[in-house]
Design a protein around this motif. Sequence first.
Motif, PDB file in Angstrom:
ATOM      1  N   PRO A 121      26.562  -4.519  11.596  1.00  0.00           N
ATOM      2  CA  PRO A 121      25.538  -5.569  11.647  1.00  0.00           C
ATOM      3  C   PRO A 121      25.675  -6.459  12.877  1.00  0.00           C
ATOM      4  CG  PRO A 121      26.569  -5.476   9.486  1.00  0.00           C
ATOM      5  CD  PRO A 121      27.394  -4.618  10.385  1.00  0.00           C
ATOM      6  N   PRO A 122      24.606  -7.139  13.285  1.00  0.00           N
ATOM      7  CA  PRO A 122      24.682  -8.092  14.407  1.00  0.00           C
ATOM      8  C   PRO A 122      25.656  -9.226  14.089  1.00  0.00           C
ATOM      9  CG  PRO A 122      22.400  -7.596  13.820  1.00  0.00           C
ATOM     10  CD  PRO A 122      23.247  -7.017  12.743  1.00  0.00           C
ATOM     11  N   ASN A 134      21.545  -0.969  10.886  1.00  0.00           N
ATOM     12  CA  ASN A 134      21.549  -2.390  11.215  1.00  0.00           C
ATOM     13  C   ASN A 134      21.210  -2.629  12.690  1.00  0.00           C
ATOM     14  OD1 ASN A 134      22.491  -4.007   8.810  1.00  0.00           O
ATOM     15  ND2 ASN A 134      24.114  -2.471   8.895  1.00  0.00           N
ATOM     16  N   SER A 135      20.437  -1.722  13.265  1.00  0.00           N
ATOM     17  CA  SER A 135      20.120  -1.844  14.684  1.00  0.00           C
ATOM     18  C   SER A 135      19.043  -2.882  14.955  1.00  0.00           C
ATOM     19  CB  SER A 135      19.671  -0.497  15.249  1.00  0.00           C
ATOM     20  OG  SER A 135      18.516  -0.021  14.567  1.00  0.00           O
ATOM     21  N   GLY A 136      18.243  -3.219  13.950  1.00  0.00           N
ATOM     22  CA  GLY A 136      17.161  -4.178  14.137  1.00  0.00           C
ATOM     23  C   GLY A 136      17.485  -5.553  13.600  1.00  0.00           C
ATOM     24  N   THR A 137      16.473  -6.339  13.362  1.00  0.00           N
ATOM     25  CA  THR A 137      16.662  -7.708  12.885  1.00  0.00           C
ATOM     26  C   THR A 137      16.960  -7.763  11.394  1.00  0.00           C
ATOM     27  OG1 THR A 137      14.270  -7.912  12.579  1.00  0.00           O
ATOM     28  CG2 THR A 137      15.202  -8.668  14.685  1.00  0.00           C
ATOM     29  N   ALA A 138      16.632  -6.688  10.669  1.00  0.00           N
ATOM     30  CA  ALA A 138      16.901  -6.633   9.234  1.00  0.00           C
ATOM     31  C   ALA A 138      17.504  -5.269   8.899  1.00  0.00           C
ATOM     32  CB  ALA A 138      15.619  -6.842   8.441  1.00  0.00           C
ATOM     33  N   ARG A 153      30.345  -3.651  17.810  1.00  0.00           N
ATOM     34  CA  ARG A 153      29.317  -2.980  17.019  1.00  0.00           C
ATOM     35  C   ARG A 153      29.329  -1.487  17.327  1.00  0.00           C
ATOM     36  NH1 ARG A 153      23.553  -5.327  17.247  1.00  0.00           N
ATOM     37  NH2 ARG A 153      23.450  -4.245  15.228  1.00  0.00           N
TER      38      ARG A 153
END
Length: 234
Positions: free
Chosen positions: A146-147, A223-227, A152
Amino acid sequence: MTTVDPATADKTAIRDAATIVLVRDADTPSPRVLMGQRGAGAAFMPNKFVFPGGAIDPDDSLIRFAQPVDPRTRQRLAAQPVTPMAPAPEAMLAAAIRELWEESGLMLARPAPWEGPLPQDWRRFADAGMSPAPEELHYIFRAITPPGRTRRFDARFFLADVRAVIGDPDDFSHACDELSHLHWIELAEARRLDLPFITEVVLAEAEAVLHEGTPESVPFFDNSGTAPVFRRIG
């Protein structure tokens, strides 16, 4: 080991990685897996118990296999790339075998003459008359860190049986010092260790595969995007 310049690398950028869940006594009521503990000073997941694994090294793309990778496995590994220049499936498989060797000293290989370029990390294989055995790896899981974490990874998890290892599966004398307390532990006992969340999830998936066989699709925590998104790779 990974050859990224620490002075220029973006530590928070997603990096492709490979991890191996090595199983012992797979056909018994109490299978065991190989795990070790990361150091207290590690930047990523300090003190946690994990499987052998790490970032894919550029030299992993140079490794040649005696036989082509299974087409379905290759298709699944190549699906839904996230990083700008995702490595080839062959490099992912090679990285899992290399990381197992580096972090445990166990060689997933078969007797065969070495073919193609010979990076330094692989010389012990060639000297022993061995070639990596990617056909022993079963792709069972994928997850992106996750960010907000210090590191990562876009990690592919592979399941393998210790019977494919050359030599004594209790001999960790050739391991580097990245993981301590290397040991074989029953699945139920492993869940009592200090584990990262994703490792707990992969343990459950590995147990399901051992009991029920390889699923029709590979679970993917994206988990590469914002959600976060849960996907399946068919």
